[in-house]
Design a protein around this motif. Structure first.
Motif, PDB file in Angstrom:
ATOM      1  N   GLN A 105      62.517  41.253  56.268  1.00 59.73           N
ATOM      2  CA  GLN A 105      62.389  41.384  54.811  1.00 59.73           C
ATOM      3  C   GLN A 105      63.299  40.385  54.095  1.00 59.73           C
ATOM      4  O   GLN A 105      64.382  40.068  54.573  1.00 59.73           O
ATOM      5  CB  GLN A 105      62.745  42.812  54.372  1.00 59.73           C
ATOM      6  CG  GLN A 105      61.862  43.882  54.962  1.00 59.73           C
ATOM      7  CD  GLN A 105      60.401  43.649  54.657  1.00 59.73           C
ATOM      8  OE1 GLN A 105      60.013  43.496  53.511  1.00 59.73           O
ATOM      9  NE2 GLN A 105      59.586  43.598  55.695  1.00 59.73           N
ATOM     10  N   PRO A 106      62.851  39.892  52.927  1.00 58.85           N
ATOM     11  CA  PRO A 106      63.701  38.979  52.152  1.00 58.85           C
ATOM     12  C   PRO A 106      65.006  39.666  51.752  1.00 58.85           C
ATOM     13  O   PRO A 106      64.997  40.798  51.291  1.00 58.85           O
ATOM     14  CB  PRO A 106      62.871  38.666  50.904  1.00 58.85           C
ATOM     15  CG  PRO A 106      61.522  39.242  51.127  1.00 58.85           C
ATOM     16  CD  PRO A 106      61.590  40.174  52.290  1.00 58.85           C
ATOM     17  N   GLY A 107      66.113  38.978  51.956  1.00 60.62           N
ATOM     18  CA  GLY A 107      67.413  39.536  51.600  1.00 60.62           C
ATOM     19  C   GLY A 107      68.063  40.324  52.719  1.00 60.62           C
ATOM     20  O   GLY A 107      69.221  40.692  52.617  1.00 60.62           O
ATOM     21  N   GLY A 108      67.330  40.653  53.764  1.00 61.48           N
ATOM     22  CA  GLY A 108      67.900  41.356  54.897  1.00 61.48           C
ATOM     23  C   GLY A 108      67.847  42.869  54.765  1.00 61.48           C
ATOM     24  O   GLY A 108      67.304  43.426  53.805  1.00 61.48           O
ATOM     25  N   ALA A 109      68.437  43.522  55.741  1.00 61.65           N
ATOM     26  CA  ALA A 109      68.361  44.973  55.849  1.00 61.65           C
ATOM     27  C   ALA A 109      69.044  45.692  54.687  1.00 61.65           C
ATOM     28  O   ALA A 109      68.478  46.619  54.105  1.00 61.65           O
ATOM     29  CB  ALA A 109      68.978  45.420  57.176  1.00 61.65           C
ATOM     30  N   SER A 110      70.239  45.268  54.312  1.00 67.34           N
ATOM     31  CA  SER A 110      70.979  45.978  53.263  1.00 67.34           C
ATOM     32  C   SER A 110      70.259  45.921  51.928  1.00 67.34           C
ATOM     33  O   SER A 110      70.123  46.939  51.240  1.00 67.34           O
ATOM     34  CB  SER A 110      72.387  45.393  53.111  1.00 67.34           C
ATOM     35  OG  SER A 110      73.155  45.684  54.248  1.00 67.34           O
ATOM     36  N   VAL A 111      69.802  44.742  51.556  1.00 72.50           N
ATOM     37  CA  VAL A 111      69.101  44.594  50.275  1.00 72.50           C
ATOM     38  C   VAL A 111      67.829  45.433  50.274  1.00 72.50           C
ATOM     39  O   VAL A 111      67.524  46.136  49.303  1.00 72.50           O
ATOM     40  CB  VAL A 111      68.780  43.104  50.005  1.00 72.50           C
ATOM     41  CG1 VAL A 111      67.837  42.952  48.823  1.00 72.50           C
ATOM     42  CG2 VAL A 111      70.061  42.322  49.779  1.00 72.50           C
ATOM     43  N   THR A 112      67.087  45.393  51.358  1.00 71.25           N
ATOM     44  CA  THR A 112      65.830  46.140  51.443  1.00 71.25           C
ATOM     45  C   THR A 112      66.079  47.645  51.397  1.00 71.25           C
ATOM     46  O   THR A 112      65.378  48.377  50.689  1.00 71.25           O
ATOM     47  CB  THR A 112      65.072  45.758  52.727  1.00 71.25           C
ATOM     48  OG1 THR A 112      64.854  44.353  52.728  1.00 71.25           O
ATOM     49  CG2 THR A 112      63.752  46.488  52.827  1.00 71.25           C
ATOM     50  N   LEU A 113      67.082  48.110  52.137  1.00 72.68           N
ATOM     51  CA  LEU A 113      67.390  49.548  52.115  1.00 72.68           C
ATOM     52  C   LEU A 113      67.824  50.011  50.728  1.00 72.68           C
ATOM     53  O   LEU A 113      67.398  51.067  50.256  1.00 72.68           O
ATOM     54  CB  LEU A 113      68.470  49.885  53.143  1.00 72.68           C
ATOM     55  CG  LEU A 113      68.011  49.884  54.595  1.00 72.68           C
ATOM     56  CD1 LEU A 113      69.189  50.037  55.535  1.00 72.68           C
ATOM     57  CD2 LEU A 113      66.985  50.980  54.840  1.00 72.68           C
ATOM     58  N   ARG A 114      68.658  49.227  50.049  1.00 71.03           N
ATOM     59  CA  ARG A 114      69.079  49.602  48.689  1.00 71.03           C
ATOM     60  C   ARG A 114      67.878  49.670  47.754  1.00 71.03           C
ATOM     61  O   ARG A 114      67.751  50.590  46.946  1.00 71.03           O
ATOM     62  CB  ARG A 114      70.124  48.614  48.157  1.00 71.03           C
ATOM     63  CG  ARG A 114      71.502  48.841  48.745  1.00 71.03           C
ATOM     64  CD  ARG A 114      72.579  48.089  47.991  1.00 71.03           C
ATOM     65  NE  ARG A 114      72.449  46.648  48.059  1.00 71.03           N
ATOM     66  CZ  ARG A 114      73.013  45.868  48.977  1.00 71.03           C
ATOM     67  NH1 ARG A 114      73.756  46.412  49.922  1.00 71.03           N
ATOM     68  NH2 ARG A 114      72.852  44.576  48.947  1.00 71.03           N
ATOM     69  N   ARG A 115      66.971  48.694  47.874  1.00 66.96           N
ATOM     70  CA  ARG A 115      65.774  48.682  47.023  1.00 66.96           C
ATOM     71  C   ARG A 115      64.899  49.905  47.308  1.00 66.96           C
ATOM     72  O   ARG A 115      64.427  50.577  46.388  1.00 66.96           O
ATOM     73  CB  ARG A 115      64.972  47.390  47.240  1.00 66.96           C
ATOM     74  CG  ARG A 115      63.708  47.315  46.393  1.00 66.96           C
ATOM     75  CD  ARG A 115      62.938  46.018  46.611  1.00 66.96           C
ATOM     76  NE  ARG A 115      62.726  45.659  48.000  1.00 66.96           N
ATOM     77  CZ  ARG A 115      61.796  46.200  48.798  1.00 66.96           C
ATOM     78  NH1 ARG A 115      60.998  47.143  48.335  1.00 66.96           N
ATOM     79  NH2 ARG A 115      61.659  45.807  50.048  1.00 66.96           N
ATOM     80  N   LEU A 116      64.682  50.225  48.579  1.00 65.84           N
ATOM     81  CA  LEU A 116      63.857  51.383  48.943  1.00 65.84           C
ATOM     82  C   LEU A 116      64.476  52.695  48.447  1.00 65.84           C
ATOM     83  O   LEU A 116      63.774  53.579  47.951  1.00 65.84           O
ATOM     84  CB  LEU A 116      63.646  51.436  50.460  1.00 65.84           C
ATOM     85  CG  LEU A 116      62.765  50.340  51.051  1.00 65.84           C
ATOM     86  CD1 LEU A 116      62.828  50.379  52.578  1.00 65.84           C
ATOM     87  CD2 LEU A 116      61.336  50.490  50.572  1.00 65.84           C
TER      88      LEU A 116
END
Length: 195
Positions: A105-116
């Protein structure tokens, strides 16, 4: 004790104080000094608030918990994350296929998890507010009106949510209990079911 912003105190069926914790604590201290038994409820959750009423009024106030803001500031060393931004590192356990998907995912795991998490939080916000309001109203009603006529039906109306039926069923309750229960229940009746 968990920090409480506002609360309400009852002596029997009569409300004796409502407002900031410090103001209510002083009213409760004075009532206790007269030998009265008082119950105090957190206005947000209707959980009981226990106060240490020993000593002078100044001593009672000194033992009250500090505001929640003070809890976040600490001189203790911090772990990984970006503490100035409020980011705190914690462990998350996922299956390998989840980690593979997150890595792509763009931005990596941390960015994606925060968005979700933010998307899920916004999507369930209305339901969460409704549930919290219903639980707070029910918790107060059970403690203060559990033996009152119409309690069970009023609880059903609260969870229905049926404002008119709730009002009719609580009409004969003691005024201060009725009014406080209705104030708490109003948040449940007004809460949107979806964001």
């Amino acid at each position: 004790m968990t920090p409480v912003s506002t609360c309400t105190a009852f002596q029997g069926t009569r409300r004796i104080a409502s407002g900031p914790l410090a103001e209510v604590a002083l009213a409760v201290k004075r009532a206790a000094d007269r030998g009265d038994t008082v119950l105090v409820f957190d206005d947000a959750t209707s959980r009981p608030v226990e106060l240490d009423l020993r000593g002078s009024e100044a001593e009672v106030l000194a033992r009250l918990p500090a505001p929640a803001v003070a809890e976040t500031q600490s001189d203790a060393p911090r772990g990984p994350g970006r503490p100035k931004l409020g980011v705190v590192a914690r462990e998350v356990t996922l299956l390998p296929r989840h980690w593979d998907w997150l890595a792509g995912q763009p931005g990596g795991a941390s960015v994606t998890l925060r968005r979700l998490v933010e998307e899920a939080r916004r999507a369930g916000e209305g339901r969460d507010r409704l549930r919290q309001a219903q639980e707070a109203a029910y918790r107060f009603m059970a403690a203060m009106a559990g033996d009152r006529p119409g309690f069970e039906e009023a609880a059903r109306a609260l969870f229905a949510p049926d404002r008119d039926r709730f009002a009719a069923l609580t009409e004969d309750w003691p005024v201060d209990i009725r009014d406080h229960a209705r104030r708490l229940a109003a948040a449940a009746f007004d809460a949107p079911l979806s964001a």
